[in-house]
Design a protein around this motif. Structure first.
Motif, mmCIF file in Angstrom:
data_model
loop_
_atom_site.group_PDB
_atom_site.id
_atom_site.type_symbol
_atom_site.label_atom_id
_atom_site.label_comp_id
_atom_site.label_asym_id
_atom_site.label_seq_id
_atom_site.Cartn_x
_atom_site.Cartn_y
_atom_site.Cartn_z
ATOM 1 N N ILE A 1 0.678 -1.303 -0.061
ATOM 2 C CA ILE A 1 -0.001 0.066 0.008
ATOM 3 C C ILE A 1 0.763 1.193 -0.095
ATOM 4 O O ILE A 1 1.679 1.535 0.867
ATOM 5 C CB ILE A 1 -0.909 0.039 1.131
ATOM 6 N N LEU B 1 -3.469 4.778 1.295
ATOM 7 C CA LEU B 1 -4.713 4.141 1.749
ATOM 8 C C LEU B 1 -5.878 4.945 1.834
ATOM 9 O O LEU B 1 -6.010 5.838 2.671
ATOM 10 C CB LEU B 1 -4.307 3.598 3.085
ATOM 11 N N ILE C 1 -10.222 1.581 0.153
ATOM 12 C CA ILE C 1 -9.327 0.270 0.242
ATOM 13 C C ILE C 1 -9.385 -0.287 1.742
ATOM 14 O O ILE C 1 -9.374 -1.583 1.652
ATOM 15 C CB ILE C 1 -7.815 0.906 -0.169
ATOM 16 N N ILE D 1 -0.369 -5.248 6.020
ATOM 17 C CA ILE D 1 -0.154 -3.852 5.256
ATOM 18 C C ILE D 1 1.451 -3.645 5.124
ATOM 19 O O ILE D 1 1.992 -3.562 6.150
ATOM 20 C CB ILE D 1 -0.806 -2.785 5.585
ATOM 21 N N ILE E 1 0.012 6.300 5.452
ATOM 22 C CA ILE E 1 -0.921 5.410 5.590
ATOM 23 C C ILE E 1 -2.125 6.285 6.521
ATOM 24 O O ILE E 1 -1.556 6.341 7.780
ATOM 25 C CB ILE E 1 -0.821 3.909 6.011
ATOM 26 N N GLY F 1 -1.480 -4.790 -4.314
ATOM 27 C CA GLY F 1 -1.992 -3.695 -4.027
ATOM 28 C C GLY F 1 -1.723 -2.491 -4.884
ATOM 29 O O GLY F 1 -1.932 -2.682 -6.179
ATOM 30 N N ASN F 2 -1.472 -1.372 -4.377
ATOM 31 C CA ASN F 2 -1.054 -0.146 -5.245
ATOM 32 C C ASN F 2 0.363 0.095 -5.204
ATOM 33 O O ASN F 2 0.555 1.370 -5.711
ATOM 34 C CB ASN F 2 -1.964 1.007 -5.043
#
Length: 280
Positions: free
Chosen positions: A27, A30, A34, A51, A58, A94-95
């Motif tokens: 991540i 966030l 999400i 995570i 985040i 994830g991203n």
């Protein structure tokens, strides 16, 4: 035999709940959406989530979420290190950056090339496996055959014997109109004959993707650029869904996802489900 519109997702969900694996997700940012999807995956019993990202980047992670954070300035490297050390059972991209994390995965696996297969769903609820989805995949006949073989092997691990649909850049009557199209037509015919000769149910659908999706459990595009465009058109323009694209390896479970995605519930589900069939 072909699975029905819900059975593959039911199979994946059942395996995920049985395993309830420890799944890391990369991540970089966030959002509320999400975070809600991570909570949903954990609340449904799919996985215990970790995570991997920089804590200062985040936000919105409340103390009641019970989601662990691995604080790092290099989540692409850290998520692979967690896999290598078996601190997690599986990982979802994830991203975080695709090219960077896939390079670390290649190093981890001592592999020059990675193959992926995506699980997609149309806006009418029809799920099907699809490849290639990376722009650097499926660029020559040998790699296409290897990719298709690895994909079928992994699909069969869900107790599904897939109907395979092979695509090309035109119809058989288009031979001679364009050299590039001719190459895709020849490759599609060769791959189809190869699969049939090895006892695999396969059909050469030429350019008729609409038939391939209706009749096949696994659809293979002419090359990675075409496949990536098909994926993006289905998911971002036509209301379909990209559930996740597992890397085809026996040693580690890594599910690739789009950075633009806001809901990772099903990607986490498939990652957790796959941990029961890894061999390391």
């Amino acid at each position: 035999m072909m699975f029905n519109d819900s059975s593959i997702l039911n199979i994946v969900e059942k395996k995920a709940i049985e395993n309830k694996a420890r799944v890391a997700i990369g991540i970089n940012f966030l959002s509320t959406e999400i975070l809600d999807s991570l909570k949903k995956a954990q609340d449904r019993g799919y996985a215990n989530i970790v995570i991997v990202g920089c804590k200062k980047d985040i936000e919105n992670l409340d103390s009641e979420s019970n989601i662990e954070i691995v604080d790092t300035d290099n989540p692409e490297k850290s998520i692979c290190e967690l896999l290598a050390s078996n601190d997690v059972d599986a990982a979802v991209r994830g991203n975080i950056k695709a090219s960077k994390v896939l390079d670390y995965l290649k190093t981890l696996m001592d592999a020059e090339k990675l193959y992926r297969i995506a699980l997609l769903q149309t806006n009418m609820g029809r799920p099907f496996f699809f490849a290639p989805v990376g722009i650097d995949e499926g660029n020559d006949l040998a790699s296409k055959i290897e990719h298709v073989k690895k994909s079928i092997e992994h699909i069969r691990r869900f107790d599904i014997d897939p109907e395979v649909g092979i695509l090309s850049g035109g119809r058989s009557g288009d031979i001679g109109r364009n050299n590039k199209v001719d190459r895709t037509l020849a490759d599609a015919e060769f791959i189809t004959r190869y699969l049939l000769g090895n006892g695999i149910n396969a059909t050469n659908h030429n350019i008729l993707i609409e038939n391939a999706v209706k009749e096949s459990d696994f659809v293979y595009a002419p090359d990675g650029i075409t496949g990536n465009l098909i994926f993006r058109t289905l998911v971002y323009l036509c209301g379909g869904e990209g559930i996740g694209a597992p890397v085809l390896t026996d040693e580690y479970v890594f599910v690739d996802t789009s950075r633009a995605r806001k809901d990772f519930t099903k990607a986490i589900m498939i990652a957790s489900a796959l941990t029961s069939i890894k061999t390391k």
